[in-house]
Design a protein around this motif. Sequence first.
Motif, PDB file in Angstrom:
ATOM      1  N   UNK A  12     -19.742 -10.466  22.422  1.00 52.36           N
ATOM      2  CA  UNK A  12     -18.817 -11.532  22.004  1.00 52.36           C
ATOM      3  C   UNK A  12     -19.387 -12.388  20.892  1.00 52.36           C
ATOM      4  N   UNK A  13     -20.699 -12.641  20.930  1.00 53.10           N
ATOM      5  CA  UNK A  13     -21.320 -13.465  19.887  1.00 53.10           C
ATOM      6  C   UNK A  13     -21.258 -12.760  18.542  1.00 53.10           C
ATOM      7  N   UNK A  14     -21.572 -11.447  18.531  1.00 52.49           N
ATOM      8  CA  UNK A  14     -21.521 -10.693  17.281  1.00 52.49           C
ATOM      9  C   UNK A  14     -20.099 -10.631  16.739  1.00 52.49           C
ATOM     10  N   UNK A  15     -19.127 -10.451  17.642  1.00 49.96           N
ATOM     11  CA  UNK A  15     -17.737 -10.396  17.218  1.00 49.96           C
ATOM     12  C   UNK A  15     -17.296 -11.725  16.624  1.00 49.96           C
ATOM     13  N   UNK A  16     -17.753 -12.835  17.206  1.00 51.73           N
ATOM     14  CA  UNK A  16     -17.411 -14.157  16.693  1.00 51.73           C
ATOM     15  C   UNK A  16     -17.991 -14.376  15.307  1.00 51.73           C
ATOM     16  N   UNK A  17     -19.247 -13.957  15.110  1.00 51.29           N
ATOM     17  CA  UNK A  17     -19.889 -14.091  13.802  1.00 51.29           C
ATOM     18  C   UNK A  17     -19.143 -13.261  12.762  1.00 51.29           C
ATOM     19  N   UNK A  18     -18.729 -12.044  13.148  1.00 51.48           N
ATOM     20  CA  UNK A  18     -18.007 -11.175  12.234  1.00 51.48           C
ATOM     21  C   UNK A  18     -16.671 -11.796  11.828  1.00 51.48           C
ATOM     22  N   UNK A  19     -15.975 -12.395  12.780  1.00 50.93           N
ATOM     23  CA  UNK A  19     -14.684 -13.031  12.473  1.00 50.93           C
ATOM     24  C   UNK A  19     -14.879 -14.215  11.541  1.00 50.93           C
ATOM     25  N   UNK A  20     -15.932 -15.000  11.768  1.00 55.77           N
ATOM     26  CA  UNK A  20     -16.187 -16.141  10.888  1.00 55.77           C
ATOM     27  C   UNK A  20     -16.506 -15.668   9.467  1.00 55.77           C
ATOM     28  N   UNK A  21     -17.261 -14.578   9.358  1.00 60.08           N
ATOM     29  CA  UNK A  21     -17.598 -14.036   8.038  1.00 60.08           C
ATOM     30  C   UNK A  21     -16.339 -13.563   7.319  1.00 60.08           C
ATOM     31  N   UNK A  22     -15.444 -12.892   8.062  1.00 59.51           N
ATOM     32  CA  UNK A  22     -14.197 -12.436   7.443  1.00 59.51           C
ATOM     33  C   UNK A  22     -13.346 -13.630   7.029  1.00 59.51           C
ATOM     34  N   UNK A  23     -13.355 -14.678   7.850  1.00 61.48           N
ATOM     35  CA  UNK A  23     -12.604 -15.885   7.506  1.00 61.48           C
ATOM     36  C   UNK A  23     -13.147 -16.547   6.256  1.00 61.48           C
ATOM     37  N   UNK A  24     -14.480 -16.560   6.118  1.00 64.35           N
ATOM     38  CA  UNK A  24     -15.092 -17.147   4.927  1.00 64.35           C
ATOM     39  C   UNK A  24     -14.738 -16.332   3.691  1.00 64.35           C
ATOM     40  N   UNK A  25     -14.775 -15.014   3.812  1.00 60.07           N
ATOM     41  CA  UNK A  25     -14.376 -14.153   2.697  1.00 60.07           C
ATOM     42  C   UNK A  25     -12.930 -14.432   2.290  1.00 60.07           C
ATOM     43  N   UNK A  26     -12.069 -14.577   3.289  1.00 58.93           N
ATOM     44  CA  UNK A  26     -10.656 -14.838   3.008  1.00 58.93           C
ATOM     45  C   UNK A  26     -10.460 -16.202   2.354  1.00 58.93           C
ATOM     46  N   UNK A  27     -11.233 -17.196   2.785  1.00 58.96           N
ATOM     47  CA  UNK A  27     -11.130 -18.529   2.194  1.00 58.96           C
ATOM     48  C   UNK A  27     -11.496 -18.479   0.713  1.00 58.96           C
ATOM     49  N   UNK A  52      -2.313 -10.920   2.887  1.00 56.51           N
ATOM     50  CA  UNK A  52      -3.024 -11.379   4.084  1.00 56.51           C
ATOM     51  C   UNK A  52      -2.023 -11.867   5.135  1.00 56.51           C
ATOM     52  N   UNK A  53      -2.397 -11.830   6.413  1.00 55.60           N
ATOM     53  CA  UNK A  53      -1.515 -12.350   7.465  1.00 55.60           C
ATOM     54  C   UNK A  53      -1.220 -13.832   7.235  1.00 55.60           C
ATOM     55  N   UNK A  54       0.045 -14.211   7.380  1.00 51.77           N
ATOM     56  CA  UNK A  54       0.415 -15.604   7.136  1.00 51.77           C
ATOM     57  C   UNK A  54      -0.300 -16.547   8.082  1.00 51.77           C
ATOM     58  N   UNK A  55      -0.478 -16.117   9.333  1.00 50.66           N
ATOM     59  CA  UNK A  55      -1.097 -17.000  10.319  1.00 50.66           C
ATOM     60  C   UNK A  55      -2.520 -17.360   9.920  1.00 50.66           C
ATOM     61  N   UNK A  56      -3.289 -16.373   9.443  1.00 46.78           N
ATOM     62  CA  UNK A  56      -4.676 -16.652   9.064  1.00 46.78           C
ATOM     63  C   UNK A  56      -4.731 -17.483   7.793  1.00 46.78           C
ATOM     64  N   UNK A  57      -3.816 -17.249   6.854  1.00 53.00           N
ATOM     65  CA  UNK A  57      -3.793 -18.039   5.620  1.00 53.00           C
ATOM     66  C   UNK A  57      -3.438 -19.485   5.928  1.00 53.00           C
ATOM     67  N   UNK A  58      -2.435 -19.709   6.791  1.00 51.69           N
ATOM     68  CA  UNK A  58      -2.078 -21.080   7.165  1.00 51.69           C
ATOM     69  C   UNK A  58      -3.265 -21.783   7.829  1.00 51.69           C
ATOM     70  N   UNK A  59      -3.959 -21.073   8.689  1.00 48.39           N
ATOM     71  CA  UNK A  59      -5.102 -21.663   9.386  1.00 48.39           C
ATOM     72  C   UNK A  59      -6.200 -22.043   8.401  1.00 48.39           C
ATOM     73  N   UNK A  60      -6.500 -21.149   7.466  1.00 50.44           N
ATOM     74  CA  UNK A  60      -7.554 -21.427   6.489  1.00 50.44           C
ATOM     75  C   UNK A  60      -7.137 -22.517   5.507  1.00 50.44           C
ATOM     76  N   UNK A  61      -5.879 -22.509   5.089  1.00 52.64           N
ATOM     77  CA  UNK A  61      -5.394 -23.548   4.179  1.00 52.64           C
ATOM     78  C   UNK A  61      -5.520 -24.921   4.829  1.00 52.64           C
ATOM     79  N   UNK A  62      -5.152 -25.022   6.096  1.00 53.07           N
ATOM     80  CA  UNK A  62      -5.271 -26.305   6.803  1.00 53.07           C
ATOM     81  C   UNK A  62      -6.733 -26.751   6.894  1.00 53.07           C
ATOM     82  N   UNK A  63      -7.637 -25.793   7.130  1.00 52.50           N
ATOM     83  CA  UNK A  63      -9.059 -26.122   7.186  1.00 52.50           C
ATOM     84  C   UNK A  63      -9.554 -26.620   5.829  1.00 52.50           C
ATOM     85  N   UNK A  64      -9.149 -25.945   4.772  1.00 47.11           N
ATOM     86  CA  UNK A  64      -9.558 -26.340   3.425  1.00 47.11           C
ATOM     87  C   UNK A  64      -8.949 -27.677   3.023  1.00 47.11           C
TER      88      UNK A  64
END
Length: 263
Positions: A12-27, A52-64
């Motif tokens: 689970x830890x490795x999967x979480x790190x991988x998702x964060x890395x993909x999120x950073x790439x997408x940002x 890109x999926x709208x849900x992930x873009x909305x999430x990243x846009x809100x974070x940014x």
Amino acid sequence: MSDTPATAPVTPKEDSVSKRARGLDRAFEILDFLRNKREPLKPNEIAAQIGAPRSSVYELVNLLLRNGILEFTGGDGRVFLGRKLYFLGAAYEDHFDFMRACDAALERIAEQTRETAQYCVLDGNKYTVARMKEGVRPFRISSDVGHSVPIPWTASGRLLVAHLSDEEITSFIPAADFQMPNGSWLDPAEFIAQVREADKTGQFTFNSTVDNFTHCFAVPMRDAQGIATATLCLVAPRDDGLKNHAFYLQCLKQAAQALSGKH
């Protein structure tokens, strides 16, 4: 028994790190996309255009947005690059005296030649103008700072990929980028031959492929290993560029030599 080696399960830890890395790439993809579009867009428009999926873009846009990296502008929920990026860029420039030296060099080149002087680099597999000083002519001949352009369209491009092998060059540059602005196609083999000649002579000039009335000049700025990591460039009216060809190259080469080792 199977000879196939067992695959270690993903924790689970490795999967979480991988998702964060993909999120950073997408940002970063979102930021680069807005930089190139040069206009505010709605998150759903960004998602559709970058695939890109709208849900992930909305999430990243809100974070940014929460961190000031993006800002609402233009109404209707449109977003664009935020002022915090300016402050980050200013801090970068304050840390590197080279940028001040580069600006001074561009100023001198523009004064000597009356033409538009530029400091250019690669941005991923594209060319971009990082710094610019416009000439004193009454009409504007320049590219926008930070705007990405296909490498084969530019004089600098022949120098900035010269450290790559032939195979690496054709893999690095998207095949579509060999189509010129007028719709014609540049043979990759011809481009590579120009790259090798530019690297040998330490310069490249040509009549611009972007318009019909300018002549472009580029000389390399090399690192300690001799790799051209940047170029100094001039963009001149075609007749003046050809008339003053040797003098313009001399001005660029003198400036590049003075800046050598500082970038």
